[in-house]
Enzyme design. Structure first.
Site, PDB file in Angstrom:
ATOM      1  N   ASP A  95       0.827  -1.283   0.039  1.00 20.66           N
ATOM      2  CA  ASP A  95      -0.031   0.004   0.017  1.00 20.66           C
ATOM      3  C   ASP A  95       0.872   1.138   0.091  1.00 20.66           C
ATOM      4  O   ASP A  95       1.050   1.943   0.886  1.00 20.66           O
ATOM      5  CB  ASP A  95      -1.081   0.036   1.106  1.00 20.66           C
ATOM      6  CG  ASP A  95      -2.088   1.221   1.112  1.00 20.66           C
ATOM      7  OD1 ASP A  95      -1.950   1.963  -0.116  1.00 20.66           O
ATOM      8  OD2 ASP A  95      -2.896   1.182   1.891  1.00 20.66           O
ATOM      9  N   CYS A  98       0.299   4.573   2.006  1.00 22.41           N
ATOM     10  CA  CYS A  98      -0.662   4.472   3.046  1.00 22.41           C
ATOM     11  C   CYS A  98      -0.521   5.626   4.023  1.00 22.41           C
ATOM     12  O   CYS A  98       0.821   5.902   4.291  1.00 22.41           O
ATOM     13  CB  CYS A  98      -0.717   3.114   3.724  1.00 22.41           C
ATOM     14  SG  CYS A  98      -1.762   2.920   4.854  1.00 22.41           S
ATOM     15  N   HIS A 234      -7.593   7.367   7.385  1.00 25.17           N
ATOM     16  CA  HIS A 234      -6.227   6.477   7.229  1.00 25.17           C
ATOM     17  C   HIS A 234      -6.510   5.499   6.054  1.00 25.17           C
ATOM     18  O   HIS A 234      -7.514   4.475   6.298  1.00 25.17           O
ATOM     19  CB  HIS A 234      -6.288   5.428   8.642  1.00 25.17           C
ATOM     20  CG  HIS A 234      -5.181   4.267   8.350  1.00 25.17           C
ATOM     21  ND1 HIS A 234      -5.293   3.321   9.036  1.00 25.17           N
ATOM     22  CD2 HIS A 234      -4.082   4.438   7.738  1.00 25.17           C
ATOM     23  CE1 HIS A 234      -3.872   2.532   8.932  1.00 25.17           C
ATOM     24  NE2 HIS A 234      -3.600   3.270   7.909  1.00 25.17           N
ATOM     25  N   HIS A 328       2.842   6.941   5.757  1.00 17.04           N
ATOM     26  CA  HIS A 328       3.696   5.914   6.534  1.00 17.04           C
ATOM     27  C   HIS A 328       4.083   4.799   5.688  1.00 17.04           C
ATOM     28  O   HIS A 328       4.835   3.767   6.384  1.00 17.04           O
ATOM     29  CB  HIS A 328       3.150   5.672   7.843  1.00 17.04           C
ATOM     30  CG  HIS A 328       1.743   4.756   7.660  1.00 17.04           C
ATOM     31  ND1 HIS A 328       0.780   5.346   8.660  1.00 17.04           N
ATOM     32  CD2 HIS A 328       1.230   3.940   7.050  1.00 17.04           C
ATOM     33  CE1 HIS A 328      -0.272   4.657   8.308  1.00 17.04           C
ATOM     34  NE2 HIS A 328      -0.076   3.920   7.265  1.00 17.04           N
ATOM     35  N   ASN A 329       3.859   4.631   4.357  1.00 20.83           N
ATOM     36  CA  ASN A 329       4.781   3.512   3.444  1.00 20.83           C
ATOM     37  C   ASN A 329       5.272   4.651   2.214  1.00 20.83           C
ATOM     38  O   ASN A 329       4.542   4.730   1.228  1.00 20.83           O
ATOM     39  CB  ASN A 329       3.539   2.810   3.034  1.00 20.83           C
ATOM     40  CG  ASN A 329       3.206   1.749   3.886  1.00 20.83           C
ATOM     41  OD1 ASN A 329       3.433   1.707   4.992  1.00 20.83           O
ATOM     42  ND2 ASN A 329       2.415   0.454   3.399  1.00 20.83           N
ATOM     43  N   HIS A 403       4.291   4.246  13.815  1.00 19.68           N
ATOM     44  CA  HIS A 403       3.011   4.743  12.902  1.00 19.68           C
ATOM     45  C   HIS A 403       1.807   4.058  13.423  1.00 19.68           C
ATOM     46  O   HIS A 403       0.369   4.490  12.880  1.00 19.68           O
ATOM     47  CB  HIS A 403       3.302   4.153  11.539  1.00 19.68           C
ATOM     48  CG  HIS A 403       2.788   2.590  11.112  1.00 19.68           C
ATOM     49  ND1 HIS A 403       3.445   1.667  11.755  1.00 19.68           N
ATOM     50  CD2 HIS A 403       1.919   2.156  10.205  1.00 19.68           C
ATOM     51  CE1 HIS A 403       2.667   0.516  11.420  1.00 19.68           C
ATOM     52  NE2 HIS A 403       1.812   0.680  10.414  1.00 19.68           N
ATOM     53  N   ALA A 405      -0.472   0.939  16.238  1.00 23.61           N
ATOM     54  CA  ALA A 405      -0.606   0.099  17.295  1.00 23.61           C
ATOM     55  C   ALA A 405       0.367  -1.349  17.075  1.00 23.61           C
ATOM     56  O   ALA A 405       1.056  -1.863  17.621  1.00 23.61           O
ATOM     57  CB  ALA A 405      -1.779  -0.166  17.774  1.00 23.61           C
ATOM     58  N   LYS A 479     -15.366   1.512   8.578  1.00 22.53           N
ATOM     59  CA  LYS A 479     -14.527   0.444   8.413  1.00 22.53           C
ATOM     60  C   LYS A 479     -14.796  -0.328   7.027  1.00 22.53           C
ATOM     61  O   LYS A 479     -16.008  -0.383   6.721  1.00 22.53           O
ATOM     62  CB  LYS A 479     -14.144  -0.644   9.469  1.00 22.53           C
ATOM     63  CG  LYS A 479     -14.040   0.094  10.682  1.00 22.53           C
ATOM     64  CD  LYS A 479     -12.670  -0.085  11.098  1.00 22.53           C
ATOM     65  CE  LYS A 479     -11.755  -1.155  10.719  1.00 22.53           C
ATOM     66  NZ  LYS A 479     -10.228  -0.667  10.958  1.00 22.53           N
TER      67      LYS A 479
END
Length: 480
Positions: A95, A98, A234, A328-329, A403, A405, A479
């Site tokens: 991803d 992402c 996100h 974050h990717n 980034h 949990a 979601k």
DNA sequence: ATGTGC
């Protein structure tokens, strides 16, 4: 396989010394407790595998939320020399870009709570979610090539959000150096109807509020106040980025022999940064980056519409301002000081967030006194965090931090734990309204499936590679 | 993560 040796650097940092074919040591940011769990996990071995790659600089780094990924661990950071080094699709992830956007409203929890049920329903209607989600808009291939070059700027020109959003996105929402010819027709076909969609897995749109402030001055500069309603988006580059990653993994796998690259794990497929394959992946990945910037910009716009509709207000009254957006990717060419020397390196962050310090020219002028905002989503039931970058991150981690949990239960295990329960009802009892495209995803994403993000954030704060600013608590979530 | 899986 011999057990890995972890040498303590300090309470929150551990080093796996260079051995065998490793070109550099691996370093893991973790508490004693997290480290104990990692000793049973394959992810540290993946960080060691990355340390074998040609041209890696200084360390193969792992954040406290490290977990197993394709080739590279998720939660890994690795920088490569531009001459000797490689670039790897597995070091960015499937991803591409992402990332996370934080919006802050002018409203308080008390003002939104009475409308929450309706708000979540309307968000669910306006933001398509789930595997294969489509339909927010459909563009021609020609238009998608423009998206791939212009990113969030394309979206603003089409009327999604405003110019003022752009200054508060990493890279201002447009990554330079994207070449639309480096992307396959198949990727364009998959991406055409996926702009403005959320996707599946841990992707979400969350309504929350500021529950706690740790740093008054930073919160003031970011415009955050207690009780303020916020939104976290996100998601990433959907099937478009996935296809780019898949295409180039195959290309690089075939090119390994040509460049005499030997790997401890074939999933680390890579090519020299200077090679045609390396340059083309870089140019294609940047297209994926821009798709994701456009995607989140469109979702932000539709979120503002949904709030206005649900609350019966004008958008200006709701005021969902972009606080910041992080990737974050991603792999990016950046300037860092390494052993006292200024060098340009290619930093791979896979499940890791840039965390640039106060004063850095690449962060918005309005935030330059405090450092770059870092947005760390948690799970559906607990909390998310806003942090800021530090000088220490710049010195130790190529300006990077954690980034999120990180899973602690596999999807299969999570479904087993959730079976027979009514997860959405449990969350509703805690004041959190959840709507998902599938029951399966909601079950896979139960809060217990994740580590406590507070623990992950605490490690980064204590280690000094970012600092806590605020905690956000969820009240509504959609979601895939 | 992913028109989920070979």
């Amino acid at each position: 396989m011999a057990a890995l040796r972890f040498v303590k650097v300090h309470d929150y940092l551990w080093e796996i010394p260079k051995a065998g074919g490793m070109r550099v040591p691996a370093r893991i940011y973790a508490s004693e407790r997290i480290l104990r769990e990692l000793k049973e996990d394959q992810a540290p071995q993946q960080a060691v595998n990355v340390a074998h790659l040609p041209g890696i600089v200084k360390y193969s780094l792992a954040m406290p939320d490290i977990h197993w990924g394709y080739g590279f661990p998720i939660g890994g950071v690795a920088a490569f020399d531009l001459e000797e080094g490689v670039i790897s699709p597995g070091g960015v992830g499937y991803d591409i870009n992402c990332g996370v956007r934080l919006l802050a409203s002018r409203l308080t929890y008390e003002e939104v709570a009475p409308h929450l049920e309706r708000l979540v329903d309307i968000l669910f209607r306006r933001v398509p979610t789930g595997v294969g989600a489509a339909g927010a808009l459909k563009v021609s291939r020609q238009e998608l090539r423009r998206v791939a070059v212009e990113g969030a700027h394309w979206a603003v020109r089409q009327g999604f959000g405003s110019e003022t959003d752009l200054a508060f996105i990493e890279e201002s929402g447009r990554m330079e150096g994207a070449d639309p010819d480096a992307v396959s027709e198949r990727a364009y076909e998959r991406g055409r109807d996926q702009l403005g969609t959320l996707g599946s897995g841990n992707h979400f749109l969350e309504v929350g509020y500021v529950a706690q402030i740790f740093d008054d001055e930073a919160a003031r500069v970011l415009g955050l106040f207690p009780g303020q309603v916020t939104v976290i988006i996100h998601t990433g580059s959907r099937g478009f980025g996935y296809q780019i990653c898949d295409d180039y993994l195959a290309i690089m796998d075939r090119a390994l022999a040509k460049y005499h690259i030997r790997l401890p794990d074939r999933q680390l497929a890579c090519a020299p940064l200077r090679s045609p394959e390396g340059q083309q992946y870089l140019a294609a990945m940047r297209c994926g980056i821009n798709f994701a910037f456009a995607n989140r910009q469109i979702i932000a716009h539709n979120t503002r519409k949904a709030f206005a509709e649900a609350l019966g207000m004008r958008e200006e009254e709701v005021g969902l301002r972009t606080v910041y957006e992080v990737a974050h990717n991603i792999a990016k060419i950046e300037e860092h000081t390494i052993d006292g020397e200024q060098r340009r390196v290619c930093v791979h962050r896979k499940g890791a967030t840039r965390a640039f310090p106060p004063g850095h020219p690449q962060i918005p002028a309005a935030y330059r006194s405090i450092g770059q905002p870092v947005l760390i989503p948690g799970d559906m039931g607990r909390y998310s965090y806003v942090l800021i970058g530090t000088e220490q991150a710049m010195q130790e981690t190529f300006g990077s931090t954690c980034h999120g949990a990180g899973r602690q239960l596999s999807r299969r295990k999570a479904k087993k734990v959730a079976s027979g329960r009514r997860v959405a009802d449990e969350l509703r009892a805690q004041g959190i309204i959840v709507r998902g495209a599938s029951l399966r995803t909601i079950n896979e994403e139960i809060p217990e499936a994740y580590k406590d993000v507070a623990e992950v954030v605490e490690v980064c704060h204590q280690a000094g590679i970012s600092r806590k600013v605020a905690q956000l608590r969820p009240i509504g979530c959609i979601k895939g």
